[in-house]
Design a protein around this motif. Structure first.
Motif, short mmCIF file in Angstrom:
data_model
loop_
_atom_site.label_atom_id
_atom_site.label_comp_id
_atom_site.label_asym_id
_atom_site.label_seq_id
_atom_site.Cartn_x
_atom_site.Cartn_y
_atom_site.Cartn_z
N PRO A 130 0.79 -1.23 0.00
CA PRO A 130 0.00 0.00 0.00
C PRO A 130 0.82 1.27 0.00
CG PRO A 130 0.01 -1.02 2.17
CD PRO A 130 0.69 -1.98 1.24
N GLY A 131 2.13 1.19 0.18
CA GLY A 131 2.95 2.38 0.23
C GLY A 131 3.30 2.75 1.67
N LEU A 132 4.45 3.41 1.83
CA LEU A 132 4.93 3.73 3.17
C LEU A 132 3.99 4.67 3.90
CD1 LEU A 132 7.10 3.52 5.32
CD2 LEU A 132 8.33 5.37 4.18
N GLN A 133 3.46 5.67 3.21
CA GLN A 133 2.57 6.61 3.87
C GLN A 133 1.30 5.92 4.38
OE1 GLN A 133 1.45 9.94 1.45
NE2 GLN A 133 0.30 10.96 3.08
N THR A 134 0.73 5.05 3.55
CA THR A 134 -0.46 4.32 3.97
C THR A 134 -0.15 3.39 5.13
OG1 THR A 134 -1.30 4.41 1.70
CG2 THR A 134 -2.30 2.81 3.18
N GLU A 135 0.99 2.72 5.09
CA GLU A 135 1.37 1.83 6.19
C GLU A 135 1.55 2.60 7.49
OE1 GLU A 135 4.79 -0.35 5.07
OE2 GLU A 135 3.73 -1.67 3.67
N LEU A 136 2.12 3.80 7.43
CA LEU A 136 2.29 4.60 8.64
C LEU A 136 0.94 5.03 9.21
CD1 LEU A 136 5.33 6.84 7.65
CD2 LEU A 136 5.33 4.87 9.19
N ILE A 137 0.00 5.38 8.32
CA ILE A 137 -1.33 5.75 8.78
C ILE A 137 -2.02 4.57 9.44
CG2 ILE A 137 -3.62 6.50 8.03
CD1 ILE A 137 -2.26 8.14 5.86
N GLN A 138 -1.91 3.40 8.83
CA GLN A 138 -2.52 2.20 9.41
C GLN A 138 -1.88 1.85 10.75
OE1 GLN A 138 -2.00 -0.70 6.33
NE2 GLN A 138 -3.73 0.04 5.11
N ALA A 139 -0.56 1.99 10.86
CA ALA A 139 0.12 1.70 12.12
C ALA A 139 -0.33 2.68 13.21
CB ALA A 139 1.63 1.78 11.93
N ALA A 140 -0.47 3.96 12.86
CA ALA A 140 -0.94 4.94 13.85
C ALA A 140 -2.37 4.64 14.28
CB ALA A 140 -0.85 6.35 13.26
N LEU A 141 -3.20 4.21 13.33
CA LEU A 141 -4.58 3.85 13.67
C LEU A 141 -4.62 2.68 14.63
CD1 LEU A 141 -7.61 4.26 13.21
CD2 LEU A 141 -7.44 2.76 11.22
N VAL A 142 -3.80 1.67 14.38
CA VAL A 142 -3.74 0.51 15.28
C VAL A 142 -3.31 0.93 16.68
CG1 VAL A 142 -2.50 -1.63 15.74
CG2 VAL A 142 -3.39 -1.19 13.46
N ALA A 143 -2.28 1.78 16.75
CA ALA A 143 -1.79 2.23 18.05
C ALA A 143 -2.86 3.00 18.82
CB ALA A 143 -0.54 3.09 17.87
N VAL A 144 -3.61 3.87 18.12
CA VAL A 144 -4.64 4.66 18.79
C VAL A 144 -5.78 3.77 19.29
CG1 VAL A 144 -6.41 6.42 18.43
CG2 VAL A 144 -4.10 6.77 17.55
N VAL A 145 -6.22 2.82 18.44
CA VAL A 145 -7.33 1.95 18.83
C VAL A 145 -6.94 1.09 20.04
CG1 VAL A 145 -8.76 0.01 18.09
CG2 VAL A 145 -8.37 1.93 16.54
N LEU A 146 -5.74 0.56 20.03
CA LEU A 146 -5.31 -0.27 21.16
C LEU A 146 -5.17 0.56 22.43
CD1 LEU A 146 -2.67 -2.68 19.58
CD2 LEU A 146 -5.11 -3.03 19.94
N THR A 147 -4.65 1.78 22.30
CA THR A 147 -4.51 2.63 23.47
C THR A 147 -5.87 2.93 24.11
OG1 THR A 147 -2.52 3.64 22.51
CG2 THR A 147 -3.61 4.82 24.31
#
Length: 227
Positions: A36-53
């Motif tokens: 998906p591209g680095l920018q999309t992967e970073l957005i997805q990683a941030a979303l995962v971190a926020v949801v888990l928090t």
């Protein structure tokens, strides 16, 4: 000796339009679709971190409700443990670790089902989110538990009357249980059910020749002689 071999213009044009031959007669393998591209992967990683928090709040509520209490008793001079050999303090840490392992298992499986391709940013988001969620659960459990002012609560309860000690997490290393469990589950599922790289066979060098019966891998240059 044979006459000079000059390829016709039509043959050269057709050859230029021909796709590169496959090695060893194996069909050419199409390129794997890019991620998906680095920018999309970073957005997805941030979303995962926020949801888990955010989900750490539920973890904290469960820990504050399920963790065993440590009974205290006071007299006119000091506050004492009601049960000297009690294991309630260890039980609070054990409850935290068990809940963290359960949340880590669920979060690791959920992230894998959402994005089977994986990637370093997603794994980092999973680990960071699990750690932040554990910190949120720890602090929230302390806030929702009995107050920290033991002296005031002892006076309120009265001499010889048992009351609950503040909820504590003695093993700070328990904060790593969620990220470790989440990473283990996610990496295990990725290794078992994740996408595989395409496999192809490489044949001998002479298989590059497209015309049967020739010994040269490429057509000779115009004006050269072949024997």
């Amino acid at each position: 000796m044979t006459a000079p071999h000059t390829p016709s213009h039509k043959h050269s044009a057709d050859h230029s339009r021909t796709a590169p031959p496959s090695y060893g007669g194996a069909p050419s393998v199409p390129e794997e679709e890019d991620g998906p591209g680095l920018q999309t992967e970073l957005i997805q990683a941030a979303l995962v971190a926020v949801v888990l928090t955010v989900s750490g709040a539920l973890f904290g509520l469960l820990w504050g409700k399920l963790a065993p209490r440590v009974p205290l008793v006071a007299d006119d001079k000091a506050v004492f443990l009601k049960e000297i050999e009690g294991e309630q303090a260890i039980g609070a840490d054990g409850t935290f670790i068990l809940l963290a392992l359960g949340f880590g298992l669920v979060s690791g499986a959920a992230v894998f089902l959402w994005r089977r391709r994986g990637g370093i940013p997603l794994v980092v988001g999973l680990a960071l989110g699990g750690l932040l969620a554990s910190v949120v659960a720890w602090r929230l459990g302390l806030l929702l538990g009995p107050g920290d002012d033991v002296v005031a609560r002892a006076k309120e309860a009265g001499p010889g009357v048992a009351f609950d000690a503040p909820l504590k997490l003695n093993a700070i290393g328990a904060l790593l249980a969620w990220p470790i469990a989440g990473l283990a589950v996610h990496l295990g599922l990725t290794a078992l059910f994740g996408p595989r790289d395409p496999e192809f066979a490489v044949g001998p060098y002479h298989a590059l020749n497209e015309e049967p019966g020739r010994n040269h891998p490429y057509p000779p240059e115009p004006g050269t002689r072949t024997e």
